[in-house]
Design a protein around this motif. Sequence first.
Motif, PDB file in Angstrom:
ATOM      1  N   GLU A   2      25.350  46.785   6.502  1.00 29.25           N
ATOM      2  CA  GLU A   2      26.696  46.220   6.623  1.00 29.25           C
ATOM      3  C   GLU A   2      26.947  45.131   5.588  1.00 29.25           C
ATOM      4  O   GLU A   2      28.066  44.944   5.143  1.00 29.25           O
ATOM      5  CB  GLU A   2      26.913  45.635   8.026  1.00 29.25           C
TER       6      GLU A   2
ATOM      7  N   GLN B 127      30.101  44.697   3.174  1.00 28.70           N
ATOM      8  CA  GLN B 127      30.849  43.435   3.116  1.00 28.70           C
ATOM      9  C   GLN B 127      30.921  42.917   1.681  1.00 28.70           C
ATOM     10  O   GLN B 127      31.964  42.401   1.252  1.00 28.70           O
ATOM     11  CB  GLN B 127      30.200  42.393   4.037  1.00 28.70           C
TER      12      GLN B 127
ATOM     13  N   THR C 284      38.771  47.677   3.654  1.00 29.04           N
ATOM     14  CA  THR C 284      38.782  46.927   4.910  1.00 29.04           C
ATOM     15  C   THR C 284      37.813  47.590   5.897  1.00 29.04           C
ATOM     16  O   THR C 284      37.465  48.760   5.753  1.00 29.04           O
ATOM     17  CB  THR C 284      40.186  46.897   5.554  1.00 29.04           C
ATOM     18  N   TRP C 285      37.405  46.839   6.890  1.00 27.21           N
ATOM     19  CA  TRP C 285      36.628  47.414   7.979  1.00 27.21           C
ATOM     20  C   TRP C 285      37.545  48.292   8.828  1.00 27.21           C
ATOM     21  O   TRP C 285      38.722  47.969   9.008  1.00 27.21           O
ATOM     22  CB  TRP C 285      36.023  46.323   8.860  1.00 27.21           C
ATOM     23  N   LYS C 286      36.977  49.357   9.347  1.00 30.56           N
ATOM     24  CA  LYS C 286      37.733  50.274  10.188  1.00 30.56           C
ATOM     25  C   LYS C 286      37.502  49.945  11.668  1.00 30.56           C
ATOM     26  O   LYS C 286      38.301  50.294  12.525  1.00 30.56           O
ATOM     27  CB  LYS C 286      37.237  51.683   9.916  1.00 30.56           C
TER      28      LYS C 286
ATOM     29  N   ARG D  90      29.095  50.304  11.295  1.00 35.78           N
ATOM     30  CA  ARG D  90      30.541  50.090  11.117  1.00 35.78           C
ATOM     31  C   ARG D  90      31.034  50.901   9.928  1.00 35.78           C
ATOM     32  O   ARG D  90      30.313  51.106   8.954  1.00 35.78           O
ATOM     33  CB  ARG D  90      30.825  48.608  10.893  1.00 35.78           C
ATOM     34  N   GLN D  91      32.260  51.296  10.021  1.00 33.49           N
ATOM     35  CA  GLN D  91      32.871  52.109   8.972  1.00 33.49           C
ATOM     36  C   GLN D  91      33.895  51.283   8.195  1.00 33.49           C
ATOM     37  O   GLN D  91      34.520  50.382   8.750  1.00 33.49           O
ATOM     38  CB  GLN D  91      33.595  53.315   9.591  1.00 33.49           C
ATOM     39  N   ALA D  92      34.052  51.637   6.939  1.00 32.81           N
ATOM     40  CA  ALA D  92      35.057  50.959   6.120  1.00 32.81           C
ATOM     41  C   ALA D  92      36.112  51.969   5.697  1.00 32.81           C
ATOM     42  O   ALA D  92      35.945  53.184   5.855  1.00 32.81           O
ATOM     43  CB  ALA D  92      34.408  50.320   4.895  1.00 32.81           C
TER      44      ALA D  92
ATOM     45  N   ILE E 138      33.596  44.826  -0.029  1.00 34.98           N
ATOM     46  CA  ILE E 138      34.902  44.319   0.419  1.00 34.98           C
ATOM     47  C   ILE E 138      35.229  43.016  -0.306  1.00 34.98           C
ATOM     48  O   ILE E 138      36.345  42.836  -0.820  1.00 34.98           O
ATOM     49  CB  ILE E 138      34.895  44.104   1.949  1.00 34.98           C
TER      50      ILE E 138
END
Length: 62
Positions: free
Chosen positions: A43, A47, A59-61, A3-5, A50
């Motif tokens: 991840e 997190q 934020t998560w993208k 996942r990307q932020a 974040i």
Amino acid sequence: MGRQAYVHQEDCVGCELCTKICTAFQIGSNGKAEFLAKPNVAENEIQDAINNCPAQCITWKN
Ligand code: SF4
């Protein structure tokens, strides 16, 4: 790729905390954090960044 932020740079205060929590974040030439699309970044580290950003600007993208 995990996942990307995304760093909302207009709100980033350049405190560098996220860069200490997770290697996917670095401070750019404008003094604001940016997210590097690196493979194999945990991840839970993202997190944590974040959760701990004092400006709440990560934020998560996806
Ligand atoms: S923790 Fe938040 S405010 Fe601090 S440098 Fe990272 S994105 Fe910017």
